[in-house]
Design a protein around this motif. Sequence first.
Motif, mmCIF file in Angstrom:
data_model
loop_
_atom_site.group_PDB
_atom_site.id
_atom_site.type_symbol
_atom_site.label_atom_id
_atom_site.label_comp_id
_atom_site.label_asym_id
_atom_site.label_seq_id
_atom_site.Cartn_x
_atom_site.Cartn_y
_atom_site.Cartn_z
ATOM 1 N N PHE A 108 0.815 -1.214 0.000
ATOM 2 C CA PHE A 108 0.000 0.000 0.000
ATOM 3 C C PHE A 108 0.851 1.267 0.000
ATOM 4 C CE2 PHE A 108 0.584 -1.109 4.434
ATOM 5 C CZ PHE A 108 0.928 0.106 5.005
ATOM 6 N N LYS A 109 2.167 1.143 0.176
ATOM 7 C CA LYS A 109 3.063 2.294 0.136
ATOM 8 C C LYS A 109 3.670 2.516 -1.248
ATOM 9 C CE LYS A 109 4.614 1.976 4.922
ATOM 10 N NZ LYS A 109 5.804 1.794 5.774
ATOM 11 N N THR A 110 3.331 1.702 -2.216
ATOM 12 C CA THR A 110 3.964 1.799 -3.532
ATOM 13 C C THR A 110 3.070 2.512 -4.532
ATOM 14 O OG1 THR A 110 3.067 -0.324 -4.258
ATOM 15 C CG2 THR A 110 5.198 -0.369 -3.141
ATOM 16 N N THR A 111 3.704 3.110 -5.536
ATOM 17 C CA THR A 111 2.945 3.767 -6.595
ATOM 18 C C THR A 111 2.346 2.758 -7.556
ATOM 19 O OG1 THR A 111 4.976 4.038 -7.881
ATOM 20 C CG2 THR A 111 4.308 5.880 -6.497
ATOM 21 N N GLU A 112 2.902 1.555 -7.609
ATOM 22 C CA GLU A 112 2.330 0.569 -8.533
ATOM 23 C C GLU A 112 0.928 0.141 -8.090
ATOM 24 O OE1 GLU A 112 4.890 -3.238 -6.865
ATOM 25 O OE2 GLU A 112 5.471 -2.284 -8.727
ATOM 26 N N LEU A 113 0.640 0.149 -6.791
ATOM 27 C CA LEU A 113 -0.714 -0.150 -6.334
ATOM 28 C C LEU A 113 -1.670 0.953 -6.765
ATOM 29 C CD1 LEU A 113 -2.718 -1.900 -4.707
ATOM 30 C CD2 LEU A 113 -2.186 -0.453 -2.748
ATOM 31 N N ILE A 114 -1.255 2.188 -6.640
ATOM 32 C CA ILE A 114 -2.100 3.314 -7.054
ATOM 33 C C ILE A 114 -2.356 3.254 -8.555
ATOM 34 C CG2 ILE A 114 -2.212 5.833 -7.204
ATOM 35 C CD1 ILE A 114 -0.517 5.824 -4.584
ATOM 36 N N ALA A 115 -1.317 2.964 -9.331
ATOM 37 C CA ALA A 115 -1.486 2.844 -10.785
ATOM 38 C C ALA A 115 -2.403 1.680 -11.134
ATOM 39 C CB ALA A 115 -0.128 2.667 -11.447
ATOM 40 N N TYR A 116 -2.261 0.561 -10.434
ATOM 41 C CA TYR A 116 -3.121 -0.599 -10.676
ATOM 42 C C TYR A 116 -4.586 -0.257 -10.394
ATOM 43 C CZ TYR A 116 -5.551 -4.939 -9.565
ATOM 44 O OH TYR A 116 -6.480 -5.938 -9.492
ATOM 45 N N LEU A 117 -4.836 0.344 -9.232
ATOM 46 C CA LEU A 117 -6.217 0.688 -8.875
ATOM 47 C C LEU A 117 -6.809 1.703 -9.848
ATOM 48 C CD1 LEU A 117 -5.930 0.866 -4.989
ATOM 49 C CD2 LEU A 117 -6.980 -0.933 -6.380
ATOM 50 N N ALA A 118 -6.028 2.677 -10.281
ATOM 51 C CA ALA A 118 -6.518 3.666 -11.252
ATOM 52 C C ALA A 118 -6.852 2.993 -12.583
ATOM 53 C CB ALA A 118 -5.479 4.766 -11.454
ATOM 54 N N ALA A 119 -6.021 2.048 -13.009
ATOM 55 C CA ALA A 119 -6.286 1.340 -14.264
ATOM 56 C C ALA A 119 -7.542 0.485 -14.167
ATOM 57 C CB ALA A 119 -5.084 0.482 -14.648
ATOM 58 N N VAL A 120 -7.723 -0.205 -13.042
ATOM 59 C CA VAL A 120 -8.913 -1.033 -12.854
ATOM 60 C C VAL A 120 -10.168 -0.163 -12.864
ATOM 61 C CG1 VAL A 120 -10.153 -2.470 -11.178
ATOM 62 C CG2 VAL A 120 -7.769 -2.941 -11.700
ATOM 63 N N VAL A 121 -10.130 0.942 -12.134
ATOM 64 C CA VAL A 121 -11.287 1.848 -12.113
ATOM 65 C C VAL A 121 -11.552 2.400 -13.510
ATOM 66 C CG1 VAL A 121 -12.099 4.072 -11.227
ATOM 67 C CG2 VAL A 121 -11.092 2.415 -9.680
ATOM 68 N N GLY A 122 -10.495 2.743 -14.233
ATOM 69 C CA GLY A 122 -10.655 3.253 -15.597
ATOM 70 C C GLY A 122 -11.297 2.244 -16.530
ATOM 71 N N VAL A 123 -10.863 0.996 -16.451
ATOM 72 C CA VAL A 123 -11.442 -0.052 -17.301
ATOM 73 C C VAL A 123 -12.912 -0.269 -16.955
ATOM 74 C CG1 VAL A 123 -11.392 -2.543 -17.768
ATOM 75 C CG2 VAL A 123 -9.281 -1.238 -17.809
ATOM 76 N N LEU A 124 -13.210 -0.339 -15.669
ATOM 77 C CA LEU A 124 -14.596 -0.585 -15.276
ATOM 78 C C LEU A 124 -15.503 0.601 -15.612
ATOM 79 C CD1 LEU A 124 -14.060 -2.445 -11.894
ATOM 80 C CD2 LEU A 124 -14.638 -3.417 -14.128
ATOM 81 N N LEU A 125 -15.012 1.823 -15.453
ATOM 82 C CA LEU A 125 -15.797 2.996 -15.850
ATOM 83 C C LEU A 125 -16.013 3.038 -17.358
ATOM 84 C CD1 LEU A 125 -14.440 5.857 -13.567
ATOM 85 C CD2 LEU A 125 -16.729 4.873 -13.582
ATOM 86 N N ALA A 126 -14.978 2.715 -18.106
ATOM 87 C CA ALA A 126 -15.111 2.717 -19.569
ATOM 88 C C ALA A 126 -16.155 1.710 -20.024
ATOM 89 C CB ALA A 126 -13.764 2.420 -20.218
ATOM 90 N N SER A 127 -16.165 0.544 -19.398
ATOM 91 C CA SER A 127 -17.151 -0.459 -19.818
ATOM 92 C C SER A 127 -18.562 -0.048 -19.406
ATOM 93 C CB SER A 127 -16.805 -1.829 -19.250
ATOM 94 O OG SER A 127 -17.291 -1.998 -17.965
ATOM 95 N N ALA A 128 -18.682 0.715 -18.323
ATOM 96 C CA ALA A 128 -20.007 1.161 -17.879
ATOM 97 C C ALA A 128 -20.533 2.301 -18.746
ATOM 98 C CB ALA A 128 -19.955 1.595 -16.416
ATOM 99 N N ILE A 129 -19.630 3.122 -19.272
ATOM 100 C CA ILE A 129 -20.040 4.306 -20.030
ATOM 101 C C ILE A 129 -20.363 3.984 -21.485
ATOM 102 C CG2 ILE A 129 -19.216 6.530 -20.921
ATOM 103 C CD1 ILE A 129 -17.685 6.842 -18.260
ATOM 104 N N VAL A 130 -19.539 3.180 -22.125
ATOM 105 C CA VAL A 130 -19.741 2.914 -23.554
ATOM 106 C C VAL A 130 -20.809 1.855 -23.765
ATOM 107 C CG1 VAL A 130 -17.389 3.570 -24.139
ATOM 108 C CG2 VAL A 130 -17.900 1.197 -23.689
ATOM 109 N N ASP A 131 -21.195 1.720 -24.989
ATOM 110 C CA ASP A 131 -22.216 0.744 -25.368
ATOM 111 C C ASP A 131 -21.686 -0.675 -25.157
ATOM 112 O OD1 ASP A 131 -24.507 -0.352 -26.409
ATOM 113 O OD2 ASP A 131 -23.901 -0.056 -28.502
#
Length: 96
Positions: free
Chosen positions: A28-51
Motif C-alpha cells: 500500500f506504500k507503492t505507486t504501482e498499487l495506485i497505478a493498478y487501482l486507477a487502471a482497474v477503475v478506468g477499465v470498469l468505468l469505460a465499460s459502464a459508459i460505452v455501449d
Amino acid sequence: MATHTSTPTTDRDYAAPRRISTETKASFKTTELIAYLAAVVGVLLASAIVDASDFGAQEAWFYVTLLTIGYLVSRGLAKSGSRDFYDDDRGAGTHR
C-alpha cells in the motif's frame, strides 16, 4: 600513587542500532498499487459508459484480470531482489 577506578561497561550500552531489513515496502506504500487501482477503475468505468456492443462487461473483466496478473508479477519481481532497510534502535543509547 593514585589508582584509577572506573565502572565496567558492556558493549551493549554503547552499541549502534542494528540494521534490519524487510523484503520490500508494504504494497500500500507503492505507486504501482495506485497505478493498478486507477487502471482497474478506468477499465470498469469505460465499460459502464460505452455501449455494451463496443466494450462490454466480459471484455472489461478480462482486462481487469490481465491487470491483476501484471500487478502480481510486478510485486513478485520487486520482492525477489530488493530490501527495505531500517534501524532497530531498541536499547541503543541507554547509558546507565
